[in-house]
Scaffold this motif. Structure first.
Motif, PDB file in Angstrom:
ATOM      1  N   ALA A  11       0.837  -1.201   0.000  1.00 19.94           N
ATOM      2  CA  ALA A  11       0.000   0.000   0.000  1.00 19.94           C
ATOM      3  C   ALA A  11       0.874   1.254   0.000  1.00 19.94           C
ATOM      4  CB  ALA A  11      -0.923  -0.023   1.218  1.00 19.94           C
ATOM      5  N   THR A  12       0.242   2.398  -0.111  1.00 17.23           N
ATOM      6  CA  THR A  12       0.952   3.668  -0.256  1.00 17.23           C
ATOM      7  C   THR A  12       1.583   4.159   1.036  1.00 17.23           C
ATOM      8  OG1 THR A  12      -1.084   4.879   0.174  1.00 17.23           O
ATOM      9  CG2 THR A  12      -0.531   4.454  -2.122  1.00 17.23           C
ATOM     10  N   THR A  13       2.562   5.031   0.824  1.00 13.43           N
ATOM     11  CA  THR A  13       3.209   5.760   1.918  1.00 13.43           C
ATOM     12  C   THR A  13       3.336   7.210   1.471  1.00 13.43           C
ATOM     13  OG1 THR A  13       5.444   5.448   1.070  1.00 13.43           O
ATOM     14  CG2 THR A  13       4.605   3.741   2.561  1.00 13.43           C
ATOM     15  N   ARG A  17       4.099   9.064  -2.530  1.00 14.18           N
ATOM     16  CA  ARG A  17       3.415  10.212  -3.127  1.00 14.18           C
ATOM     17  C   ARG A  17       4.377  11.362  -3.435  1.00 14.18           C
ATOM     18  NH1 ARG A  17      -0.390   8.198   0.226  1.00 14.18           N
ATOM     19  NH2 ARG A  17       0.124   9.516   1.990  1.00 14.18           N
ATOM     20  N   GLU A  18       5.503  11.411  -2.730  1.00 10.10           N
ATOM     21  CA  GLU A  18       6.506  12.464  -2.944  1.00 10.10           C
ATOM     22  C   GLU A  18       7.551  12.073  -3.981  1.00 10.10           C
ATOM     23  OE1 GLU A  18       8.190  12.797   0.929  1.00 10.10           O
ATOM     24  OE2 GLU A  18       6.480  13.880   1.741  1.00 10.10           O
ATOM     25  N   ALA A  19       7.442  10.885  -4.592  1.00  8.50           N
ATOM     26  CA  ALA A  19       8.461  10.363  -5.520  1.00  8.50           C
ATOM     27  C   ALA A  19       9.827  10.348  -4.836  1.00  8.50           C
ATOM     28  CB  ALA A  19       8.496  11.157  -6.814  1.00  8.50           C
ATOM     29  N   ARG A  20       9.829   9.810  -3.608  1.00  6.35           N
ATOM     30  CA  ARG A  20      11.047   9.737  -2.805  1.00  6.35           C
ATOM     31  C   ARG A  20      11.600   8.315  -2.879  1.00  6.35           C
ATOM     32  NH1 ARG A  20      12.956  13.083   0.862  1.00  6.35           N
ATOM     33  NH2 ARG A  20      11.039  14.320   0.870  1.00  6.35           N
ATOM     34  N   PHE A  21      12.916   8.198  -3.045  1.00  5.79           N
ATOM     35  CA  PHE A  21      13.554   6.887  -2.965  1.00  5.79           C
ATOM     36  C   PHE A  21      13.418   6.462  -1.512  1.00  5.79           C
ATOM     37  CE2 PHE A  21      16.018   9.008  -6.427  1.00  5.79           C
ATOM     38  CZ  PHE A  21      15.576   8.210  -7.459  1.00  5.79           C
ATOM     39  N   LEU A  27       3.770   2.218   6.431  1.00  8.20           N
ATOM     40  CA  LEU A  27       2.550   2.682   5.766  1.00  8.20           C
ATOM     41  C   LEU A  27       1.994   3.895   6.494  1.00  8.20           C
ATOM     42  CD1 LEU A  27       0.579  -0.625   5.116  1.00  8.20           C
ATOM     43  CD2 LEU A  27       2.012   0.654   3.521  1.00  8.20           C
ATOM     44  N   ASP A  28       1.290   4.733   5.758  1.00 11.72           N
ATOM     45  CA  ASP A  28       0.560   5.819   6.402  1.00 11.72           C
ATOM     46  C   ASP A  28      -0.858   5.323   6.692  1.00 11.72           C
ATOM     47  OD1 ASP A  28      -0.750   5.957   3.921  1.00 11.72           O
ATOM     48  OD2 ASP A  28       0.328   7.749   3.299  1.00 11.72           O
ATOM     49  N   CYS A  56       6.185  -3.485   3.292  1.00 11.56           N
ATOM     50  CA  CYS A  56       5.738  -4.818   2.861  1.00 11.56           C
ATOM     51  C   CYS A  56       5.180  -5.619   4.037  1.00 11.56           C
ATOM     52  CB  CYS A  56       6.890  -5.583   2.200  1.00 11.56           C
ATOM     53  SG  CYS A  56       7.333  -4.935   0.575  1.00 11.56           S
ATOM     54  N   ARG A  57       5.893  -5.606   5.148  1.00 11.66           N
ATOM     55  CA  ARG A  57       5.438  -6.369   6.315  1.00 11.66           C
ATOM     56  C   ARG A  57       4.090  -5.863   6.824  1.00 11.66           C
ATOM     57  NH1 ARG A  57      10.501  -5.033   7.979  1.00 11.66           N
ATOM     58  NH2 ARG A  57       9.659  -3.979   9.807  1.00 11.66           N
TER      59      ARG A  57
END
Length: 195
Positions: A11-13, A17-21, A27-28, A56-57
């Motif tokens: 899922a997203t973080t 959304r910031e295109a950060r490596f 997760l948020d 992932c976890r």
């Protein structure tokens, strides 16, 4: 016997959304809610694995999966982007435009001091090919780069194809095959609606 490998992207973080490596970012709240809502859409598997990142976890846990500790955790880890980790693509592009250009155009380049695209694809491909024919249904929650690398290797695509593959959060990339011959079903979105 056919092996079915189902790779679920986490899922997203906020970093996504910031295109950060990313690095190892949890997760948020929105990502946790979405993963929890998708739990009923997760298919049955004989083996359940998770990449080693917090994202992932936590996704695996929110999906209701009990991921086994993987001997192959290193093989399922995210792309090592060395000193770029934690920075945004815009920041790196502004400070190292030649390095970014080389990274995007040369699959053997690793200007960040981490892993090249070729090395990532080889690592993930070796894991995929190491699965025994008796593995049955293998489900793994892994970073999008791992899904993309597995697709490139399984289908024998040129490494540059990696950059043209998009893996959205909470989607499943499915590879089925045996004896090194794989077929692809990609982009199945995990929603609360049964597929």
């Amino acid at each position: 016997m056919t092996v079915r490998v189902m790779l679920i992207s986490p899922a997203t973080t906020a970093a996504l959304r910031e295109a950060r490596f990313e690095g190892d970012v949890p997760l948020d709240a929105a990502g946790l809610r979405r993963a929890g809502a998708a739990a009923s859409a997760v298919p049955r598997a004989d083996t359940v694995l998770s990449g080693p990142s917090a994202r992932c976890r936590e996704t695996a846990q929110a999906l209701g999966l009990r991921a086994e500790p993987a001997e192959s955790a290193d093989a399922l880890g995210d792309w090592d982007l060395g000193r770029w980790r934690g920075r945004t693509l815009d920041e790196v592009s502004a400070s190292e435009p030649e390095s970014v250009a080389a990274w995007l155009s040369d699959p053997s380049a690793a200007p960040h001091g981490g892993e090249s695209l070729l090395a990532l694809c080889a690592r993930v491909g070796a894991w995929l090919e190491s699965l025994p024919e008796t593995a049955g249904r293998v489900l793994a929650v892994v970073e999008p780069a791992v899904c993309r690398a597995a697709t490139v290797r399984a289908l024998g695509l040129p490494p540059e194809t990696f950059w043209r593959l998009d893996v959205a959060p909470l989607t499943m990339t499915e590879l089925t095959g045996r004896l090194g011959r794989w077929n692809l079903r990609c982009g199945r979105e995990l929603t609360g609606d049964p597929a």
